[in-house]
Structures are given as structure tokens and as C-alpha cells.
Design a protein around this motif. Sequence first.
Motif, PDB file in Angstrom:
ATOM      1  N   TYR A  22       0.767  -0.663   0.555  1.00  0.00           N
ATOM      2  CA  TYR A  22      -0.099  -0.580   0.508  1.00  0.00           C
ATOM      3  C   TYR A  22       0.960   1.327  -0.003  1.00  0.00           C
ATOM      4  N   VAL A  23       1.954   0.936   0.749  1.00  0.00           N
ATOM      5  CA  VAL A  23       2.780   2.088   0.647  1.00  0.00           C
ATOM      6  C   VAL A  23       3.370   2.730  -0.456  1.00  0.00           C
ATOM      7  N   LEU A  24       3.621   1.109  -1.424  1.00  0.00           N
ATOM      8  CA  LEU A  24       4.825   1.529  -2.881  1.00  0.00           C
ATOM      9  C   LEU A  24       3.187   1.777  -3.877  1.00  0.00           C
ATOM     10  N   TRP A  25       1.917   1.378  -4.212  1.00  0.00           N
ATOM     11  CA  TRP A  25       0.990   1.622  -5.198  1.00  0.00           C
ATOM     12  C   TRP A  25      -0.239   2.908  -4.424  1.00  0.00           C
ATOM     13  N   GLY A  26      -0.739   2.500  -3.430  1.00  0.00           N
ATOM     14  CA  GLY A  26      -1.570   3.709  -2.568  1.00  0.00           C
ATOM     15  C   GLY A  26      -2.806   3.330  -3.016  1.00  0.00           C
ATOM     16  N   GLU A  27      -3.133   1.513  -3.817  1.00  0.00           N
ATOM     17  CA  GLU A  27      -4.931   1.329  -3.850  1.00  0.00           C
ATOM     18  C   GLU A  27      -5.007   0.427  -3.068  1.00  0.00           C
ATOM     19  N   GLU A  28      -6.270  -0.138  -2.941  1.00  0.00           N
ATOM     20  CA  GLU A  28      -6.979  -0.556  -1.887  1.00  0.00           C
ATOM     21  C   GLU A  28      -6.998  -1.645  -2.441  1.00  0.00           C
TER      22      GLU A  28
END
Lengths: 409, 485
Positions: A22-28
Motif C-alpha cells: 500500500y505504501v508503494l502503490w496506494g491502492e485498496e
Amino acid sequence: MDPELIGDCVHCGFCLPTCPTYVLWGEEMDSPRGRIHLMGQHVGGTPLTPEMAGHFDACLGCMACVTACPSGVRYDRLIEQTRAEVERAHRRPLQERALRALVFRLFPYPRRLRAMRLPLRLTEGARRRLAPRLERISPSLAAMAELAPPVPARVRLPRRVRAVGRRRATVGMLTGCVQGAFFPQVNAATARVLAMEGCEVVIPPAQGCCGALSLHSGLPEQAVRLAERTLATFERAGVDTVVVNAAGCGSTMKEYGDLLGEDRAQNIRVVDLSEYLAEIGPVATRHPLPVTVAYHDACHLAHAQGIRAQPRALLSAVPGLRLVEIAESSICCGSAGTYNLLQPEAARDLGDRKAERVLATGADLLVSANPGCTLQIGSAVRRRGAGPIPVAHVAQVLDASLRGLDRAW
Amino acid sequence: MPDTALDEPVRRFLEILGPGSVITDPVRLRTYECDGLTHHRTSPGVVVLPETAEQVAAIVRVCARHGVPFVARGAGTGLSGGALPRTDGVLVVTSRMRRILSIDLPNRLAVVEPGVTNLAITEAVREQGYYYAPDPSSQQVCSIGGNVAENSGGAHCLKYGFTVNHVLALEIVTPDGDLVELSHTDPGYDLLGAFVGSEGTLGITTKVTVRLTRAPQAVTTLLAAFDDVESGGRAVSAIIGGGILPAAIEMMDALAIEAAEAAVACSYPEGAGAVLIVELDGPSPEVAHQFAEVRRICEENGAFELRVAADPAERAAVWKGRKSAFAAVGRISPAYIVQDGVVPRTALPEVLADIERISGEHGIRVANVFHAGDGNLHPLVLFDDDEPGAAERAELVSGRILDLCVEHGGSITGEHGVGIDKSRYMTKMFSEDDLATMQLVRCAFDPEGLSNPGKVFPTPRLCGEAPGVRRGAHPLVESGQAEQF
Ligand SMILES: Cc1cc2nc3c(=O)[nH]c(=O)nc-3n(C[C@H](O)[C@H](O)[C@H](O)COP(=O)(O)OP(=O)(O)OC[C@H]3O[C@@H](n4cnc5c(N)ncnc54)[C@H](O)[C@@H]3O)c2cc1C
Ligand code: SF4
Ligand code: SF4
């Protein structure tokens, strides 16, 4: 996948900021909350699509979400069940299958790993020349070559190491596959430290893999076989406590009860090296080591076993040693068992992120308690052209201090 | 099934953002179907993950052109269904807009993108002795854009005020796709004030300038255990009545304590029917003086154990139980509703007794956690979703609690917003005229009703009942009593 465990998630999102993907890609879909939602969809009747499988594969199994979750969601169990389901229900593309087969036939077997060391032992120059070629053929092979450390001479460990001074305990020691093949000096240091702290150390020869890699990759049958064999080895050696110096192995062995049944597993107590040393307390004299150390929390130690304070306390107790913290210490370095081989791009991004923060501490030495992390961070630092930063295991630092060496890494 | 009305907008989004930032796969879309309030679920038509303000503006312009509704989403921790998507609409997620753009310590401000978490701001300036004051319990995950939309508060808002008191300027994308700056220094109407707390109905925040607060010289945290909530409540009234303004006064009842113990082993005093956390901060001598007072008041009101957190680690341990309380009730109940209401502080004991009565009548347990200092209640209504009828009974109890708040002259929300969940309660607090007037504000920003439609207001009345369709003038406008822009 257990619907009850899925239902425990209240969708609060507290796990999001600690999840490396999530830190890398920011998607649910690449957050713990999203992955649990996907598991729920599958249990609710949605077929396992390649997209779904991709999000499960991208999970590092770092268990940061387990630490962060206030509702006590057992994501560790969930992802294990999910991986097994993915292996059952999902047909991977040919190339991916071939790579996975290679990794799983190689890694859990120390002898095969050792045989691999030679071709992987490339000089810096050859490494650099080869890298772009390998990268084109397969990022995973490139990652494999890049990670391989220069291999030290083989260290042969005795079957039994006598306690120095009064014997306080007798313990078994796990040598581990990656640890044993690539870092035999760490095992030697571990045995010496235990002995100097008054333990008789029993090291059964011909130990196999503990089953960690298979378990974390959705291959429970292979895991059960390996776990069974490991337990039997130590039972035959006549010990009831096994000290483990590799975080990934320790966390799996502590869960043998879940894997083989509590009855089967109850004869052997598994402890991490620093957990054990903190428990029995010091007897040997610590000699000064004037060095600034950045301590890296291995996920399978910090998140899976909750061991954060003990290694820090052991290090801080060395006179002259200054301990510094790495920013974002709870975020995975991207090593995560075989992750850096199977998901090289994500692993690389996380490795770079970690390397940046490690270098920012200005430490002389990076210490971690897991061989995978050491390989991963070491290679990320090299990639930044900043290194090489010396890396060591907690055992090696203590060994140096107990023996009064200047350094041992 | 994908709405064909979205085909053209999706093509445009792909041009604006590239394929990695436009989600159309149904399985993936469903992971966005709800926020922290899980009993309302709708799969979005399409999800977009912009990285810049310009991209957000371009997306919104496409929506405006095609009459497609859009909903903003930050971290999806909202508890009133504010970020509930629409099947016929676009969900604009800010989770990739998480850069801290600048920090200006001399002027005590920071400029951040909307997806930055509340806590990340504090972490960026902590070493320099500053912090961002509003501290919702979800601070490590909720986004500042979401905080602005909900005018979020936290334990320390008693002394320091809510989000609205700490936002100096905003850059927003208006519902027709213009990038606009709103600042507290703007002359004329306080548009910044109007936007904060508008729950995504007036546009999308793309940049936030926040005020940084100097860390206090001294902080003392006290944990007081009482036999019951009533005596704790009396202590709260006595502290505030005595002219002391603590940074925070929080209360938890026995059930909430049980949950927190189960989750984070916070080791609160055993046998407590209620605990009070009182935090005092400011110049050292003042804190010391107030501390003596608070201690005396707690003892006089029957506190049987008092603990003082001596250092930051102990303070964090005291707060850990409180801050994890919502999510922690998951440990003692399969399902629960987090309610949010306000009552005048003086009515606390009476309202709590009423809640207990209602809870008993319906056989539904209620755990209480609250910002006692400002009368903001967070009853946690516990139920088993596998038990037939339990969810309905819980819903009933939860609604009755809001009635109590209104009856006592309080409010149906303190900080979690109205969203989809409480829009039907708006009529209990406001008259038709009040609501129509609010709609006029809405229409000034969003005449087409495309920005988060269906939230906050019970029924969309002005400027188009269905999104994208413009209707005739409102009666108030026709009669010349109001004007529409
Ligand atoms: C365990 C838990 C504890 C909580 N504790 C508190 C608390 O103590 N105090 C408190 O006030 N709240 C609390 N909340 C509620 C929630 O965290 C807040 O409302 C928070 O501000 C929501 O932020 P978010 O980023 O998750 O927003 P979301 O849930 O994603 O969205 C919330 C609303 O904001 C809108 N929005 C989001 N981003 C933007 C943007 N960039 N522009 C315009 N509109 C936008 C959405 O459309 C929606 O209406 C808690 C929630 C949980 C789950
Ligand atoms: S195990 Fe790690 S990578 Fe996987 S969901 Fe949890 S936090 Fe994310
Ligand atoms: S923190 Fe736990 S309960 Fe909350 S979303 Fe993550 S897994 Fe679910």
C-alpha cells in the motif's frame, strides 16, 4: 479460507499505512483490508480471477498488518489459506510456473543451494556486465544474481559445542537453509555466543529446511513434511529447546503446533536467539565495540514473533556501541522469503526505500536477524552506489564483543 | 454491470492518467464498495487514482461534461458512509497524492496533498518541536483531505479546536473542474469555513495548508478509575466548572475498557466501572498547579485509583487503550455500530442513564467511549450479525440514542459527519427552511449536483433532484427570497 476469520475485519483501515504494497502503490486491492475483502469475495462465490491471484501474490507476508490491527484479525492464517487456494485453483502462466518450480526445488534443500553458490559467485565486474542481460531475460534471475553475496569459505560446525564455564543449559541449534548456505559464519558466531553464555549447543548434522518457504508459498504438504523431519531431527538429538537465529525459520517453527497439531509439537520449545539470550541473562564479559549500529527489524521477528526490544537491549548493552533507529522501521525491506525472486520489481522498490533510510542513519554497521533481509538490503545499498555498508547478524556483534575482537563482520 | 454512460469518460480518464491509475475490473472495484461504515455497500462505476491536482481537475471536467457524478475518497475510514461510491459514477481516490509539499516553520504552516495522513504531518515536524493538533483516533491512517471534508476532531479538540481551526488555506477543484484557492485571509464570505465539513459535496480538496502548533512545554496525563460512569461524569463537570481547560478529557465505560484490554492489553485499573483520561499541557508551573487541582477533584468524586504517566512511553500506553477502542470492540462483539452524537456536558449523566435503559430494553449491549469534555458521545452498539433481527434492533437503539441527543439540545454528529447514514436524521434537527437554505449554498458550488450526491441531505431538493439533470428554479428562488448562482 475461513469466513469467520474474514468476518473479524471491521474495515477500519488501521493496517493500511504499515502495508509495504500500500505504501508503494496506494491502492485498496494491495492493502491488507483490500486483500481480506478479495478473500471475502472469493468465499462469497466469486471465482479466483488472475487479478485476484495477482494481489495475493503481491503480499509479502510481512505481517505488519497483524501488528497494526486492533481487532486481532489473523491475517497470517488467512494469507496462508489463501496461498494454498491460489495454488489449487489458479493456473499460472508457463514462465511463472517454471520460475516457481525452480525456486521451490532449490531453496528448501541446503545441499542444492550450496551447489548453486558457485555459479552465483560473480565478481563485481561480471555482475555489472551481466545485469542488463539477465534483466531482459528475467527480472527474477537478475534479482537472484544480484542478491547472491560473495560466498565465504565453508564452515564446518561440530555436532556439539561445550559450554564455557558452568553449564547453564543444553540447547539445540537450527542451521537453516539460506543461513547455512550463505552465512555459515553467523551460525558459527551463534554457537560461540551460546557457549560463552554457558550453554551446551547441540547441532545435529544434516538438518533440512524447517518448512518456512513452502508454508509461506501455499505448499502446505511440503511444509508438513519438512516440519515433521525437523522436529524428528531435534528429538533424536535429545534437546527440548531449539535456538533459531533466522527470523523466518523461528516464526514458522513456533507455529508447528498449528501445522502438525499441538500434541506433536509440544516436546520442543522454539526460541529466537535474542529472545533466549535476554531470557537467560548475561554471564560473559562484554568488551567494548566503538561502532554505530542501525538495527533493522526483520518482519518475521518484529511482526510475527513480537521480538523488538530484546535485540536492541542486547546490542545497547555492548559498551561503546551506539544504537540508532531506522525511519519506517516497521516497513518490510522487500526480501520476505522468496518474494524478491518472485516479485522482483516490488522487492526492488522496497529495497531502495529501505536502503535510503538505512544510509540516512549514518551508521557504520547494519544489523539484522534474518539472512534474507541482509541479502536484500545489502544489494539495494550496492545498487545505490553508496555502499557497501557492512552488515552483520546480532550474533556476530555479540560474538565480537564477547571475544574482544575489533570486528567480526 | 458497467454503465455504458461511463465508456467515454473512462476513455478520457485513460488518456489523462494511463491504465495503471484507472480501475474498471469488477473484482477490484468491489474493494472500494464501502468505507469504515460497512453496512452500506455500492460498487463504484470506475475508480481513478490521480497523482496531481491538475489530473483531479481534468477528471472532474470530464465528469461535468458528461454529467457523471463523482465521489472523493481518502483512506476510506469515514464512519458515516460519506465515501460510499455510486455505480453510475466515478470514485476519485487521493491515496496516491501523499506528498508533503512544503514546511514553513517560521510561519508555522505546512502545505500537503490531500492523501497525506494526519499523523504524517506531525511526524514530519515532531523533531523540530511542532505538531498538527487535531488528532482523530484514526490519525495514523485517515487522510487530511478526509479530515477537512468531515471537519474531524479528536481527543485534544477540547482545548485546541477542530480541523476548521487548523486549516489556513485550501486548493480545491470545483464541481465544474476549476482549480480554486480558498484562504482564511480572503476578504468577504468565509468560503474556506463553508468548505470545511462539507463532506465532499462542494468539490474535491487537492491541497491543504495546515497550521502547525508548538509542542507544549509540559504534558501530564492522568488516568483515574471510578466505580461508575456517573461519578466520572461528575468529576468532568467539576474540572471544567473549576475553570480548568485540559487538553483532553476522555471517558470509557466498563465494556469499552474490556474491549481495549482484549485488544491492546492496556492494563487499566482492575474493576473500574469507568476510567477518565485527563491530559494537561502548557507551561510547566501551570500544568503542575492544574494537576494538583484535577487530582483533588477526581479523589473528591470517588476515584479509587490514580495513575500518572511519567514519560512519553507511559503516556502512549494510557492513550493506546482509548485510541484503539473503536476497532477493539471487534474483539468482544461480532459486529457493532459506532454512533456519534453530542449532548450538553451537563446532560451527560442523564443521557447515559437513558442509554443504559434503552440498551436493556432491546437486549443490545452498548459500550461508551466519549470526549467527555465537550459532550461528544461515541456509543458503540454491539450486536451479532448472525442472529436474526439483531442488526435491526441495534439500528433501532442507535437511532434512539440520536433522538436522545436531539431531545437534550445536542447534535446528531460531533465529528463523524452526516454522510449517507444520518441524512435521514437531518430533518430531526433542522426545519425544511433550514435545509433549503443549506441547499442554496450547495448549489452555489455545485449547481448540477454532481459532487457526492445523495449525501448529507435527506432528499436532494434544489438544482436537480437527479444528478446531471437541471430542474426549474426553487420556490425560494422564484419567490425572490433566495438567489441561485
Ligand atoms: C477506528 C476509527 C476511529 C475514528 N476516530 C475518529 C475520531 O476520533 N474523530 C473523528 O473526527 N473521526 C474519526 N474517525 C472517522 C474518520 O477517520 C474521519 O472521518 C476521517 O476524517 C476520514 O478520513 P478518510 O481519509 O478516511 O476519508 P474517507 O472516509 O475516504 O472520506 C470521508 C469523506 O470525506 C470526503 N473526502 C475525502 N477526501 C476528500 C477530498 N480530497 N476532497 C473532498 N472530499 C473528500 C469523502 O467524499 C467522504 O465524504 C474514525 C474512524 C475509524 C475507522
Ligand atoms: S502481510 Fe505485509 S504485505 Fe501482506 S497485506 Fe499484510 S502488511 Fe501487506
Ligand atoms: S486493521 Fe484489522 S480490522 Fe482494520 S481493516 Fe485492517 S485487518 Fe481489518
